[in-house]
Design a protein around this motif. Structure first.
Motif, PDB file in Angstrom:
ATOM      1  N   LEU A  97     -10.697  49.529 -90.107  1.00 20.14           N
ATOM      2  CA  LEU A  97     -10.437  49.088 -91.469  1.00 20.14           C
ATOM      3  C   LEU A  97     -11.753  48.600 -92.050  1.00 20.14           C
ATOM      4  CD1 LEU A  97      -7.243  47.028 -90.631  1.00 20.14           C
ATOM      5  CD2 LEU A  97      -7.309  49.277 -91.696  1.00 20.14           C
ATOM      6  N   SER A  98     -11.808  48.453 -93.362  1.00 13.53           N
ATOM      7  CA  SER A  98     -13.057  47.994 -93.955  1.00 13.53           C
ATOM      8  C   SER A  98     -12.853  46.743 -94.791  1.00 13.53           C
ATOM      9  CB  SER A  98     -13.671  49.090 -94.833  1.00 13.53           C
ATOM     10  OG  SER A  98     -12.997  49.172 -96.061  1.00 13.53           O
ATOM     11  N   PHE A  99     -13.944  46.024 -94.983  1.00 16.21           N
ATOM     12  CA  PHE A  99     -13.944  44.828 -95.811  1.00 16.21           C
ATOM     13  C   PHE A  99     -13.404  45.152 -97.201  1.00 16.21           C
ATOM     14  CE2 PHE A  99     -15.922  42.051 -98.915  1.00 16.21           C
ATOM     15  CZ  PHE A  99     -15.738  40.797 -98.367  1.00 16.21           C
ATOM     16  N   TRP A 100     -13.814  46.289 -97.715  1.00 16.97           N
ATOM     17  CA  TRP A 100     -13.451  46.649 -99.082  1.00 16.97           C
ATOM     18  C   TRP A 100     -11.960  46.908 -99.235  1.00 16.97           C
ATOM     19  CZ3 TRP A 100     -16.979  44.658-101.683  1.00 16.97           C
ATOM     20  CH2 TRP A 100     -18.292  44.668-101.240  1.00 16.97           C
ATOM     21  N   GLU A 101     -11.300  47.344 -98.163  1.00 17.44           N
ATOM     22  CA  GLU A 101      -9.850  47.508 -98.223  1.00 17.44           C
ATOM     23  C   GLU A 101      -9.154  46.159 -98.382  1.00 17.44           C
ATOM     24  OE1 GLU A 101      -8.158  50.736 -95.438  1.00 17.44           O
ATOM     25  OE2 GLU A 101     -10.096  50.187 -94.561  1.00 17.44           O
ATOM     26  N   ALA A 102      -9.712  45.123 -97.758  1.00 13.12           N
ATOM     27  CA  ALA A 102      -9.126  43.781 -97.838  1.00 13.12           C
ATOM     28  C   ALA A 102      -9.458  43.103 -99.166  1.00 13.12           C
ATOM     29  CB  ALA A 102      -9.624  42.926 -96.687  1.00 13.12           C
ATOM     30  N   ASP A 103     -10.593  43.448 -99.755  1.00 18.33           N
ATOM     31  CA  ASP A 103     -11.037  42.850-101.014  1.00 18.33           C
ATOM     32  C   ASP A 103     -10.364  43.577-102.181  1.00 18.33           C
ATOM     33  OD1 ASP A 103     -12.388  41.534-103.024  1.00 18.33           O
ATOM     34  OD2 ASP A 103     -14.254  42.663-102.741  1.00 18.33           O
ATOM     35  N   ALA A 104      -9.064  43.304-102.361  1.00 19.89           N
ATOM     36  CA  ALA A 104      -8.267  44.000-103.371  1.00 19.89           C
ATOM     37  C   ALA A 104      -8.782  43.768-104.797  1.00 19.89           C
ATOM     38  CB  ALA A 104      -6.802  43.581-103.272  1.00 19.89           C
TER      39      ALA A 104
ATOM     40  N   ARG B 268     -17.908  29.217 -94.226  1.00 22.58           N
ATOM     41  CA  ARG B 268     -18.555  28.134 -94.971  1.00 22.58           C
ATOM     42  C   ARG B 268     -17.560  27.201 -95.646  1.00 22.58           C
ATOM     43  NH1 ARG B 268     -22.470  30.068 -99.020  1.00 22.58           N
ATOM     44  NH2 ARG B 268     -21.010  31.754 -99.362  1.00 22.58           N
ATOM     45  N   HIS B 269     -16.269  27.369 -95.345  1.00 27.41           N
ATOM     46  CA  HIS B 269     -15.213  26.515 -95.902  1.00 27.41           C
ATOM     47  C   HIS B 269     -15.197  26.539 -97.428  1.00 27.41           C
ATOM     48  CE1 HIS B 269     -15.036  25.044 -91.801  1.00 27.41           C
ATOM     49  NE2 HIS B 269     -16.315  24.726 -91.877  1.00 27.41           N
ATOM     50  N   THR B 270     -15.376  27.739 -97.994  1.00 28.50           N
ATOM     51  CA  THR B 270     -15.407  27.878 -99.450  1.00 28.50           C
ATOM     52  C   THR B 270     -14.038  28.218-100.030  1.00 28.50           C
ATOM     53  OG1 THR B 270     -15.919  30.238 -99.306  1.00 28.50           O
ATOM     54  CG2 THR B 270     -17.801  28.708 -99.415  1.00 28.50           C
ATOM     55  N   GLY B 271     -13.081  28.538 -99.178  1.00 30.22           N
ATOM     56  CA  GLY B 271     -11.779  28.988 -99.658  1.00 30.22           C
ATOM     57  C   GLY B 271     -11.751  30.493 -99.851  1.00 30.22           C
ATOM     58  N   TYR B 272     -12.827  31.147 -99.419  1.00 31.53           N
ATOM     59  CA  TYR B 272     -12.935  32.603 -99.512  1.00 31.53           C
ATOM     60  C   TYR B 272     -13.556  33.146 -98.233  1.00 31.53           C
ATOM     61  CZ  TYR B 272     -12.247  31.965-104.513  1.00 31.53           C
ATOM     62  OH  TYR B 272     -11.734  31.627-105.727  1.00 31.53           O
ATOM     63  N   ILE B 273     -13.187  34.371 -97.921  1.00 34.66           N
ATOM     64  CA  ILE B 273     -13.885  35.085 -96.860  1.00 34.66           C
ATOM     65  C   ILE B 273     -14.926  35.929 -97.583  1.00 34.66           C
ATOM     66  CG2 ILE B 273     -13.690  36.806 -95.036  1.00 34.66           C
ATOM     67  CD1 ILE B 273     -10.757  35.937 -94.689  1.00 34.66           C
ATOM     68  N   GLU B 274     -16.185  35.591 -97.402  1.00 33.21           N
ATOM     69  CA  GLU B 274     -17.256  36.284 -98.106  1.00 33.21           C
ATOM     70  C   GLU B 274     -17.960  37.262 -97.165  1.00 33.21           C
ATOM     71  OE1 GLU B 274     -19.590  33.791-100.689  1.00 33.21           O
ATOM     72  OE2 GLU B 274     -18.011  32.282-100.675  1.00 33.21           O
ATOM     73  N   ARG B 275     -18.315  38.399 -97.704  1.00 33.20           N
ATOM     74  CA  ARG B 275     -18.881  39.482 -96.907  1.00 33.20           C
ATOM     75  C   ARG B 275     -20.110  39.043 -96.106  1.00 33.20           C
ATOM     76  NH1 ARG B 275     -18.889  44.841 -96.017  1.00 33.20           N
ATOM     77  NH2 ARG B 275     -20.852  45.972 -95.974  1.00 33.20           N
TER      78      ARG B 275
ATOM     79  N   PHE C 264      -3.359  41.754 -96.934  1.00 31.23           N
ATOM     80  CA  PHE C 264      -4.036  42.710 -96.066  1.00 31.23           C
ATOM     81  C   PHE C 264      -3.477  42.651 -94.645  1.00 31.23           C
ATOM     82  CE2 PHE C 264      -7.911  43.976 -93.565  1.00 31.23           C
ATOM     83  CZ  PHE C 264      -7.950  45.299 -94.002  1.00 31.23           C
ATOM     84  N   VAL C 265      -3.255  41.441 -94.147  1.00 34.37           N
ATOM     85  CA  VAL C 265      -2.717  41.277 -92.798  1.00 34.37           C
ATOM     86  C   VAL C 265      -1.279  41.782 -92.717  1.00 34.37           C
ATOM     87  CG1 VAL C 265      -2.023  39.537 -91.098  1.00 34.37           C
ATOM     88  CG2 VAL C 265      -4.295  39.454 -92.097  1.00 34.37           C
ATOM     89  N   SER C 266      -0.505  41.603 -93.789  1.00 32.46           N
ATOM     90  CA  SER C 266       0.877  42.080 -93.751  1.00 32.46           C
ATOM     91  C   SER C 266       0.934  43.608 -93.691  1.00 32.46           C
ATOM     92  CB  SER C 266       1.688  41.551 -94.934  1.00 32.46           C
ATOM     93  OG  SER C 266       1.220  42.101 -96.138  1.00 32.46           O
ATOM     94  N   ILE C 267      -0.071  44.273 -94.233  1.00 29.62           N
ATOM     95  CA  ILE C 267      -0.154  45.736 -94.166  1.00 29.62           C
ATOM     96  C   ILE C 267      -0.771  46.184 -92.838  1.00 29.62           C
ATOM     97  CG2 ILE C 267      -1.240  47.774 -95.207  1.00 29.62           C
ATOM     98  CD1 ILE C 267      -1.205  46.199 -97.885  1.00 29.62           C
ATOM     99  N   ASN C 268      -1.621  45.347 -92.263  1.00 30.01           N
ATOM    100  CA  ASN C 268      -2.329  45.650 -91.011  1.00 30.01           C
ATOM    101  C   ASN C 268      -2.066  44.548 -89.979  1.00 30.01           C
ATOM    102  OD1 ASN C 268      -4.061  48.008 -91.999  1.00 30.01           O
ATOM    103  ND2 ASN C 268      -4.462  46.420 -93.515  1.00 30.01           N
TER     104      ASN C 268
END
Length: 197
Positions: free
Chosen positions: A142-149, A119-126, A163-167
């Motif tokens: 992997l899970s969404f919650w792992e990325a949502d630090a 939605r171009h909000t500047g966030y990746i929303e669940r 998250f991407v640097s770890i995965n």
């Protein structure tokens, strides 16, 4: 007196100088020229106007212009920088440059973040990502919650980068190794200088 008419060749809409594109992407001038041959084939597969329409993009990806795919639609939208419903040659080369093995990881992270920020909000929303990210994360176990630090139900650009640097497997689709040797992979697109007599 007669009119002088120039023999200046007219480039198709959206065409940009290969030297300029090579200076702005990981591609060489020869690779840009080879990719122009591919671009011309895609951009004239349905509509003969020198621009890649969504149906032509779908046809090139799936050999079917009617197959609906959220991922392909998002990729098309990201390639279409100008948001005019078509992909021009410059947009095509700059976007493909992100997938080049020599493209900076930061560019790949930015591209994937924009891909998933539906939605171009500047966030990746669940809620926006059930069809795409959950599927990809599931494949990666992997899970969404792992990325949502931050635990706020959405992933911002910094969280995504961490998250991407770890995965790093999440960026595996962001590198197309054959782009490094485009002339070897697509020999018919190899640019051969014209020999003058």
């Amino acid at each position: 007196m007669g009119c002088y008419q120039s023999k200046k060749t007219r480039n198709p809409p959206g065409y940009e100088d290969p030297n300029l594109l090579a200076s702005q992407t990981p591609f060489t001038v020869d690779e840009v020229e080879a990719l122009y041959e591919l671009y011309k084939k895609i951009s004239t597969s349905i509509f003969n106007d020198g621009l890649i329409h969504k149906e032509e993009f779908q046809l090139a990806l799936f050999r079917n212009r009617n197959k609906k795919n959220l991922f392909a639609d998002r990729i098309f939208d990201l390639f279409d920088y100008k948001r005019n419903g078509v992909i021009e040659f410059g947009e095509f080369i700059r976007s493909l440059g992100t997938f080049h093995p020599n493209a900076p990881v930061a560019d790949k992270i930015s591209f994937t973040f924009r891909l998933y920020d539906l939605r171009h909000t500047g966030y990746i929303e669940r809620d926006d990502l059930k069809e795409m990210v959950v599927e990809i994360l599931h494949e990666s176990e992997l899970s969404f919650w792992e990325a949502d630090a931050k635990g706020d139900g959405r992933i911002d650009r910094d969280e995504w980068g961490d998250f991407v640097s770890i995965n790093p497997s999440l960026l595996k689709n962001m590198t197309l190794p054959y782009l490094k040797d485009i002339g070897k992979v697509f020999p018919s697109f190899e640019v051969h200088p014209e020999v003058e007599d």
